[in-house]
Design a protein around this motif. Structure first.
Motif, PDB file in Angstrom:
ATOM      1  N   HIS A 134     -53.946 -13.610  14.873  1.00  0.00           N
ATOM      2  CA  HIS A 134     -52.640 -13.615  15.763  1.00  0.00           C
ATOM      3  C   HIS A 134     -51.689 -14.388  14.921  1.00  0.00           C
ATOM      4  CE1 HIS A 134     -54.522 -12.747  19.789  1.00  0.00           C
ATOM      5  NE2 HIS A 134     -54.645 -11.868  19.196  1.00  0.00           N
ATOM      6  N   LYS A 135     -50.618 -13.709  14.808  1.00  0.00           N
ATOM      7  CA  LYS A 135     -49.363 -14.309  13.810  1.00  0.00           C
ATOM      8  C   LYS A 135     -48.060 -14.523  14.538  1.00  0.00           C
ATOM      9  CE  LYS A 135     -51.654 -14.312   9.911  1.00  0.00           C
ATOM     10  NZ  LYS A 135     -51.871 -15.727   9.309  1.00  0.00           N
ATOM     11  N   THR A 136     -48.050 -14.121  15.988  1.00  0.00           N
ATOM     12  CA  THR A 136     -46.799 -13.848  16.718  1.00  0.00           C
ATOM     13  C   THR A 136     -47.066 -14.359  18.187  1.00  0.00           C
ATOM     14  OG1 THR A 136     -44.968 -12.545  17.028  1.00  0.00           O
ATOM     15  CG2 THR A 136     -47.130 -11.474  17.368  1.00  0.00           C
ATOM     16  N   VAL A 137     -46.127 -14.925  18.676  1.00  0.00           N
ATOM     17  CA  VAL A 137     -45.933 -15.339  20.186  1.00  0.00           C
ATOM     18  C   VAL A 137     -44.597 -14.813  20.802  1.00  0.00           C
ATOM     19  CG1 VAL A 137     -45.934 -17.332  21.743  1.00  0.00           C
ATOM     20  CG2 VAL A 137     -47.292 -17.386  19.614  1.00  0.00           C
ATOM     21  N   VAL A 138     -44.824 -14.250  21.627  1.00  0.00           N
ATOM     22  CA  VAL A 138     -43.973 -13.669  22.635  1.00  0.00           C
ATOM     23  C   VAL A 138     -43.909 -14.367  24.300  1.00  0.00           C
ATOM     24  CG1 VAL A 138     -43.034 -11.638  24.245  1.00  0.00           C
ATOM     25  CG2 VAL A 138     -43.818 -11.338  21.611  1.00  0.00           C
ATOM     26  N   ASP A 205     -55.710 -13.419  27.249  1.00  0.00           N
ATOM     27  CA  ASP A 205     -54.809 -12.632  26.416  1.00  0.00           C
ATOM     28  C   ASP A 205     -53.525 -12.781  26.670  1.00  0.00           C
ATOM     29  OD1 ASP A 205     -56.842 -11.010  25.080  1.00  0.00           O
ATOM     30  OD2 ASP A 205     -57.155  -9.974  26.940  1.00  0.00           O
ATOM     31  N   VAL A 206     -53.134 -13.403  27.879  1.00  0.00           N
ATOM     32  CA  VAL A 206     -51.868 -13.777  28.687  1.00  0.00           C
ATOM     33  C   VAL A 206     -51.952 -15.056  29.359  1.00  0.00           C
ATOM     34  CG1 VAL A 206     -49.971 -12.848  30.227  1.00  0.00           C
ATOM     35  CG2 VAL A 206     -51.265 -11.178  28.774  1.00  0.00           C
ATOM     36  N   ALA A 207     -50.993 -16.001  29.151  1.00  0.00           N
ATOM     37  CA  ALA A 207     -50.976 -17.062  29.976  1.00  0.00           C
ATOM     38  C   ALA A 207     -49.804 -16.866  30.955  1.00  0.00           C
ATOM     39  CB  ALA A 207     -50.685 -18.505  29.099  1.00  0.00           C
ATOM     40  N   ILE A 208     -49.860 -17.395  32.162  1.00  0.00           N
ATOM     41  CA  ILE A 208     -48.683 -17.131  33.105  1.00  0.00           C
ATOM     42  C   ILE A 208     -48.185 -18.740  33.333  1.00  0.00           C
ATOM     43  CG2 ILE A 208     -48.114 -16.717  35.342  1.00  0.00           C
ATOM     44  CD1 ILE A 208     -48.600 -14.348  33.790  1.00  0.00           C
ATOM     45  N   TRP A 209     -46.933 -18.897  33.361  1.00  0.00           N
ATOM     46  CA  TRP A 209     -46.415 -20.122  33.474  1.00  0.00           C
ATOM     47  C   TRP A 209     -45.784 -20.060  34.965  1.00  0.00           C
ATOM     48  CZ3 TRP A 209     -42.629 -21.160  28.818  1.00  0.00           C
ATOM     49  CH2 TRP A 209     -43.190 -21.526  27.533  1.00  0.00           C
ATOM     50  N   GLU A 210     -46.456 -20.606  36.030  1.00  0.00           N
ATOM     51  CA  GLU A 210     -46.229 -20.575  37.228  1.00  0.00           C
ATOM     52  C   GLU A 210     -44.798 -20.539  37.511  1.00  0.00           C
ATOM     53  OE1 GLU A 210     -47.932 -22.216  41.621  1.00  0.00           O
ATOM     54  OE2 GLU A 210     -48.014 -23.421  39.841  1.00  0.00           O
ATOM     55  N   LYS A 211     -44.399 -19.643  38.283  1.00  0.00           N
ATOM     56  CA  LYS A 211     -42.890 -19.576  38.584  1.00  0.00           C
ATOM     57  C   LYS A 211     -41.904 -19.438  37.561  1.00  0.00           C
ATOM     58  CE  LYS A 211     -44.020 -21.861  43.093  1.00  0.00           C
ATOM     59  NZ  LYS A 211     -45.402 -22.368  42.762  1.00  0.00           N
ATOM     60  N   HIS A 212     -42.249 -19.138  36.339  1.00  0.00           N
ATOM     61  CA  HIS A 212     -41.581 -19.095  35.232  1.00  0.00           C
ATOM     62  C   HIS A 212     -41.579 -18.046  34.360  1.00  0.00           C
ATOM     63  CE1 HIS A 212     -40.176 -21.740  31.603  1.00  0.00           C
ATOM     64  NE2 HIS A 212     -39.645 -20.459  31.551  1.00  0.00           N
ATOM     65  N   GLY A 213     -42.719 -17.692  34.118  1.00  0.00           N
ATOM     66  CA  GLY A 213     -42.861 -16.436  32.941  1.00  0.00           C
ATOM     67  C   GLY A 213     -44.223 -16.432  32.352  1.00  0.00           C
ATOM     68  N   ALA A 214     -44.342 -15.565  31.404  1.00  0.00           N
ATOM     69  CA  ALA A 214     -45.551 -15.174  30.595  1.00  0.00           C
ATOM     70  C   ALA A 214     -45.442 -15.337  29.211  1.00  0.00           C
ATOM     71  CB  ALA A 214     -45.809 -13.631  30.988  1.00  0.00           C
ATOM     72  N   VAL A 215     -46.599 -15.811  28.655  1.00  0.00           N
ATOM     73  CA  VAL A 215     -46.591 -15.803  26.960  1.00  0.00           C
ATOM     74  C   VAL A 215     -47.857 -15.130  26.622  1.00  0.00           C
ATOM     75  CG1 VAL A 215     -46.893 -17.610  25.299  1.00  0.00           C
ATOM     76  CG2 VAL A 215     -45.865 -18.002  27.468  1.00  0.00           C
ATOM     77  N   ALA A 216     -48.016 -14.451  25.437  1.00  0.00           N
ATOM     78  CA  ALA A 216     -48.859 -13.901  24.909  1.00  0.00           C
ATOM     79  C   ALA A 216     -48.844 -13.998  23.278  1.00  0.00           C
ATOM     80  CB  ALA A 216     -49.165 -12.330  25.251  1.00  0.00           C
ATOM     81  N   ALA A 217     -49.806 -14.007  22.784  1.00  0.00           N
ATOM     82  CA  ALA A 217     -50.077 -13.778  21.113  1.00  0.00           C
ATOM     83  C   ALA A 217     -50.482 -12.832  20.707  1.00  0.00           C
ATOM     84  CB  ALA A 217     -50.835 -15.140  20.699  1.00  0.00           C
ATOM     85  N   GLY A 218     -50.469 -12.389  19.554  1.00  0.00           N
ATOM     86  CA  GLY A 218     -50.834 -11.230  19.025  1.00  0.00           C
ATOM     87  C   GLY A 218     -50.871 -11.028  17.682  1.00  0.00           C
ATOM     88  N   ASP A 219     -51.504  -9.905  16.886  1.00  0.00           N
ATOM     89  CA  ASP A 219     -51.381  -9.886  15.471  1.00  0.00           C
ATOM     90  C   ASP A 219     -49.826  -9.532  14.871  1.00  0.00           C
ATOM     91  OD1 ASP A 219     -54.167  -9.799  15.595  1.00  0.00           O
ATOM     92  OD2 ASP A 219     -54.608  -7.684  15.066  1.00  0.00           O
ATOM     93  N   ASP A 220     -49.171  -8.776  15.790  1.00  0.00           N
ATOM     94  CA  ASP A 220     -47.933  -8.829  15.652  1.00  0.00           C
ATOM     95  C   ASP A 220     -46.944  -8.844  17.019  1.00  0.00           C
ATOM     96  OD1 ASP A 220     -48.116  -6.149  16.615  1.00  0.00           O
ATOM     97  OD2 ASP A 220     -47.916  -5.118  15.044  1.00  0.00           O
ATOM     98  N   VAL A 221     -45.821  -8.640  16.912  1.00  0.00           N
ATOM     99  CA  VAL A 221     -44.917  -8.697  18.118  1.00  0.00           C
ATOM    100  C   VAL A 221     -45.190  -7.671  19.127  1.00  0.00           C
ATOM    101  CG1 VAL A 221     -42.765  -8.741  19.102  1.00  0.00           C
ATOM    102  CG2 VAL A 221     -42.875  -9.930  16.817  1.00  0.00           C
ATOM    103  N   LEU A 222     -45.481  -6.372  18.598  1.00  0.00           N
ATOM    104  CA  LEU A 222     -45.867  -5.313  19.671  1.00  0.00           C
ATOM    105  C   LEU A 222     -46.933  -5.482  20.142  1.00  0.00           C
ATOM    106  CD1 LEU A 222     -44.812  -2.420  17.065  1.00  0.00           C
ATOM    107  CD2 LEU A 222     -43.703  -2.875  18.932  1.00  0.00           C
ATOM    108  N   GLN A 223     -48.188  -5.967  19.474  1.00  0.00           N
ATOM    109  CA  GLN A 223     -49.512  -6.140  20.367  1.00  0.00           C
ATOM    110  C   GLN A 223     -49.198  -7.350  21.407  1.00  0.00           C
ATOM    111  OE1 GLN A 223     -52.930  -8.431  18.496  1.00  0.00           O
ATOM    112  NE2 GLN A 223     -53.985  -6.585  18.800  1.00  0.00           N
TER     113      GLN A 223
END
Length: 265
Positions: A134-138, A205-223
């Motif tokens: 994994h090289k990217t975080v969204v 695969d995904v982390a939820i920030w309660e009442k705020h948003g979501a974060v995921a990492a992947g090999d690239d931004v699309l993943q």
């Protein structure tokens, strides 16, 4: 401004593509959301005459001299259609206490990386240490995942939150196989939130920030985007059932276990 190598430009172009998906889905109001990429392995030798600017926190020592693309603080996701305006490529100094901008950051003379950059760097460094590709975080604000994080029962644990989404569609079980980590509300941009997100994304695969948003990492931004997009589909279907006046029956745990075994999830 320097011309980007083809491999680097390809990764930055993916940021432009995903940024528009996030905006069109109403997941990126004003300056909400962030994208980062570790470009160190493909950027090559990097030098710059730009001044060294101090980072607001001491960053992990392992990120010293690494190169990242990152959205700027206060910049809008939709403005990443011009990736060199709302984002930049920067190099961390050898003390991991400051950075130099190598490319981009054209929005202002005072351009600086997002305040959530420390979260992204800690995630990427933990992934690298664990041998991940994994090289990217969204980070974004997917409507239905956030809405579901307000549910007083489902938001009590990662297991409950994951199952609520998994059960709605076989593809959610298949394409978010490590599930969804639930992080109780923390102050945005805090080191506490960074550390809890890093820990969660080593197992999910995904982390939820309660009442705020979501974060995921992947090999690239699309993943990374795909993980959040698919998880959000599960949350959306669950909420649609509740809005229609019934609690969803869902795919049974036995059928999901069969799916796991058949597809080696």
């Amino acid at each position: 401004m320097i011309e980007l190598d083809a491999a680097v430009k390809n990764e930055v172009d993916k940021v432009t593509e995903v940024s528009q998906y996030l905006w069109q889905r109403e997941w990126a109001e004003r300056n909400g959301g962030n994208i980062s990429i570790d470009l160190t392995d493909i950027y090559g030798n990097a030098t710059s005459n730009s001044p060294v600017k101090q980072l607001p926190f001491q960053y992990p020592s392992s990120c010293a001299n690494r190169i990242y693309y990152v959205k700027g603080t206060g910049q809008r996701i939709r403005e990443l259609r011009n990736a060199d305006y709302a984002g930049c490529i920067l190099k961390i100094n050898n003390q991991a206490s400051g950075y130099q901008i190598l490319w981009g950051g054209a929005a202002s003379d005072s351009f600086a990386p997002t305040s959530e950059f420390i979260s992204h760097v800690k995630i990427l460094e933990a992934k690298r240490a664990a041998g991940s590709h994994h090289k990217t975080v969204v980070h974004t604000h997917p409507l239905e995942l956030i809405a579901l994080s307000h549910h007083s029962d489902i938001s009590k644990s990662s297991e409950l939150f994951t199952y609520a989404c998994w059960q709605m569609l076989p593809e959610v079980r298949a394409f978010v196989p490590k599930g969804i980590g639930m992080i109780p509300y923390c102050l945005p941009s805090s080191e506490e939130l960074a550390d809890k997100t890093t820990e969660s994304l080593l197992d999910h695969d995904v982390a939820i920030w309660e009442k705020h948003g979501a974060v995921a990492a992947g090999d690239d931004v699309l993943q990374a985007f795909d993980y959040i997009d698919v998880a959000n589909k599960g949350a959306k279907l669950y909420l649609m059932c509740l809005a229609s006046g019934f609690r969803p029956e869902g795919v049974s745990r036995q059928d999901m276990e069969t799916l796991k075994q058949e597809f080696d999830l």
